[in-house]
Motif scaffolding. Sequence first.
Motif, PDB file in Angstrom:
ATOM      1  N   SER A   1       0.847  -1.188   0.000  1.00  0.00           N
ATOM      2  CA  SER A   1       0.000   0.000   0.000  1.00  0.00           C
ATOM      3  C   SER A   1       0.885   1.240   0.000  1.00  0.00           C
ATOM      4  O   SER A   1       2.036   1.198   0.417  1.00  0.00           O
ATOM      5  CB  SER A   1      -0.925  -0.008   1.206  1.00  0.00           C
ATOM      6  N   PHE A   2       0.342   2.332  -0.475  1.00  0.00           N
ATOM      7  CA  PHE A   2       1.049   3.606  -0.469  1.00  0.00           C
ATOM      8  C   PHE A   2       0.045   4.657  -0.012  1.00  0.00           C
ATOM      9  O   PHE A   2      -0.844   5.041  -0.759  1.00  0.00           O
ATOM     10  CB  PHE A   2       1.594   3.936  -1.864  1.00  0.00           C
ATOM     11  N   VAL A   3       0.163   5.065   1.252  1.00  0.00           N
ATOM     12  CA  VAL A   3      -0.779   6.015   1.845  1.00  0.00           C
ATOM     13  C   VAL A   3       0.010   7.113   2.536  1.00  0.00           C
ATOM     14  O   VAL A   3       0.924   6.835   3.320  1.00  0.00           O
ATOM     15  CB  VAL A   3      -1.708   5.305   2.862  1.00  0.00           C
ATOM     16  N   GLY A   4      -0.328   8.346   2.277  1.00  0.00           N
ATOM     17  CA  GLY A   4       0.315   9.485   2.935  1.00  0.00           C
ATOM     18  C   GLY A   4       1.820   9.533   2.734  1.00  0.00           C
ATOM     19  O   GLY A   4       2.555   9.930   3.630  1.00  0.00           O
ATOM     20  N   GLY A   5       2.284   9.103   1.566  1.00  0.00           N
ATOM     21  CA  GLY A   5       3.720   9.139   1.271  1.00  0.00           C
ATOM     22  C   GLY A   5       4.505   7.990   1.883  1.00  0.00           C
ATOM     23  O   GLY A   5       5.727   7.987   1.860  1.00  0.00           O
TER      24      GLY A   5
END
Length: 165
Positions: free
Chosen positions: A1-5
């Motif tokens: 996952s890629f969330v908030g950098g």
Amino acid sequence: SFVGGVLEVSVDFRELKSENVRFYVFSLADGSKMNSDADVAPDGSAVFALNVKVSLLFDALTKPKNAVAGKTFSASMIAWTDGTDLATSSCRARVGKKTLKAKATSASVTIASPSSSGPIVTAYKSLVLCSVSVPRNVRGKTVSVQLTMTRAGVSLTRSFTVKAR
């Protein structure tokens, strides 16, 4: 996952097929520039080592080719792990519905490599050793054995059969 950098990569340790886990991630710090070199590992180097938490990862099962009636035989199971906490172990043996006398013992092994500044821990293993007493009256019959080790809520079981001669 890629969330908030933040990129998060998750792998269930049961899917690993080796104690040597190595993977590579390539990313562009600036998507407008191909092969941008501004992206670095968290410690500022080109390589970043990650510790993998693995409660138990099967390595090997050692079993006898046959059992001798009236004698005792041994079997062992080894698993990779992430520390020196001792696994609990059990061993069960049967001939048909009859339970045989079996005893399990656990051990923890630390593997180190020499270096100029002293040994460097490179891996940990857990071991279960099973001793089974085979009565004389089971000659010609099949002995079923099950070894189990449990550590940090994870159980690992291996079974095998061996003919008593």
